[in-house]
Design an enzyme around this catalytic site. Sequence first.
Site, short mmCIF file in Angstrom:
data_model
loop_
_atom_site.label_atom_id
_atom_site.label_comp_id
_atom_site.label_asym_id
_atom_site.label_seq_id
_atom_site.Cartn_x
_atom_site.Cartn_y
_atom_site.Cartn_z
N ASN A 206 0.86 -1.19 0.00
CA ASN A 206 0.00 0.00 0.00
C ASN A 206 0.90 1.24 0.00
OD1 ASN A 206 -1.79 2.07 0.52
ND2 ASN A 206 -2.14 1.49 2.66
N TRP A 207 0.94 1.93 -1.13
CA TRP A 207 1.85 3.08 -1.25
C TRP A 207 1.27 4.34 -0.61
CZ3 TRP A 207 3.39 2.65 -7.16
CH2 TRP A 207 4.03 1.42 -7.36
N LYS A 208 0.04 4.28 -0.14
CA LYS A 208 -0.62 5.46 0.43
C LYS A 208 -0.46 6.66 -0.52
CE LYS A 208 0.51 3.59 4.92
NZ LYS A 208 0.31 3.74 6.33
N HIS B 57 -9.36 0.67 5.17
CA HIS B 57 -8.04 0.92 5.77
C HIS B 57 -8.24 1.85 6.97
CE1 HIS B 57 -3.95 2.35 6.37
NE2 HIS B 57 -3.55 1.27 5.72
N GLU C 281 -6.73 4.33 8.01
CA GLU C 281 -6.62 5.77 7.73
C GLU C 281 -7.92 6.29 7.12
OE1 GLU C 281 -2.98 5.61 5.48
OE2 GLU C 281 -1.94 4.93 7.28
N GLU D 186 -4.96 -5.40 10.56
CA GLU D 186 -3.99 -4.33 10.74
C GLU D 186 -4.25 -3.61 12.06
OE1 GLU D 186 -2.13 -3.00 6.81
OE2 GLU D 186 -3.91 -1.82 7.10
N GLY E 128 2.65 2.04 10.56
CA GLY E 128 3.53 3.19 10.39
C GLY E 128 4.24 3.61 11.66
N SER F 294 3.85 -2.39 10.15
CA SER F 294 5.31 -2.35 10.28
C SER F 294 5.98 -3.67 9.91
CB SER F 294 5.71 -1.91 11.70
OG SER F 294 5.20 -0.61 11.96
N GLY G 193 3.04 -1.10 4.19
CA GLY G 193 3.03 0.31 3.82
C GLY G 193 4.44 0.80 3.53
N GLY G 194 5.08 1.34 4.56
CA GLY G 194 6.38 1.98 4.39
C GLY G 194 7.41 1.13 3.66
C1 PEP Z 1 -0.48 0.07 5.86
O1 PEP Z 1 -0.42 1.19 5.41
O2 PEP Z 1 -1.44 -0.65 5.62
C2 PEP Z 1 0.64 -0.41 6.69
C3 PEP Z 1 0.57 -1.60 7.21
O3 PEP Z 1 1.71 0.46 6.85
P1 PEP Z 1 3.13 0.11 7.52
O4 PEP Z 1 3.63 -1.17 6.89
O5 PEP Z 1 4.00 1.27 7.16
O6 PEP Z 1 2.93 -0.05 8.98
#
Ligand code: PEP
Length: 250
Positions: A9-11, A95, A97, A167, A173, A212, A233-234
């Site tokens: 997920n590049w957000k 998600h 967010e 999640e 994040g 993470s 994500g990251g």
């Molecule tokens: C996400 O955005 O769904 C996520 C899991 O981010 P991260 O891996 O950065 O925690």
Amino acid sequence: MRKILVAGNWKMHGSITMVRELLDGLLAGTAADGKADMAVFPPFPYLSLAQTILSGSHIRFGGQTLNPHSQGAHTGETSGSMLKDMGCRYVLVGHSERRAIYGESDNDVAARFKAALESKLHPVLCVGETLEEREQGKTEAVVNRQLDAVIDLVGMDAFRKAVIAYEPVWAIGTGVTASPQQAQDVHAFIRDKLRQQDDIIAGRLRILYGGSVKGSNAAELFAQSDIDGGLVGGASLTAEDFLAIYNAVT
Ligand code: PEP
């Protein structure tokens, strides 16, 4: 046996240069008959570029959200049929967010899940508790409520085409990852709950862990019996980091 899915997920990150470099790197570092499936979720403006680069390849892609309506006066929004038109296979729904920043309720998420299926997309339903909810011992109640909103609207059969991502909000994040056992416990709870409705669908369903995930912790997470991959994500923003997670699949 469920095949591991490594999803990025590049957000709201990216540029044309970044998308080209990242996707070229992922194509070079993965194989069609590879040990895991891979999918990326670019921001909407880069879906066309992703479609061009990934067309005919083994890497799938999807949208980060969709509007529950099929078309109409919804300025700024994107429908499921538009995502399908762009070659998307998947779409993220719910998600954390979207829930926290854009106020999507459980019912809004369920409506998006339904709209995804109506557009022949595979919804990736994100569920998970906040730190406060975990500390109050409410993790299972929260996940249960989030799942029930969707099941009540579309029924269990709809999960044939879906993926679930657990999640925990406190792990997204933050650099803090749920321990493999903490994640496995919630994944098992989700699968057991769904098994009560349909044993076969629940057994085949992929339940990803997100929060993470990195190259250094992915192998241990993916080794858990109910963890079928990761929503990342990251660490999905560079080919090197994302491939380290893909390569952790044994
Ligand atoms: C996400 O955005 O769904 C996520 C899991 O981010 P991260 O891996 O950065 O925690």
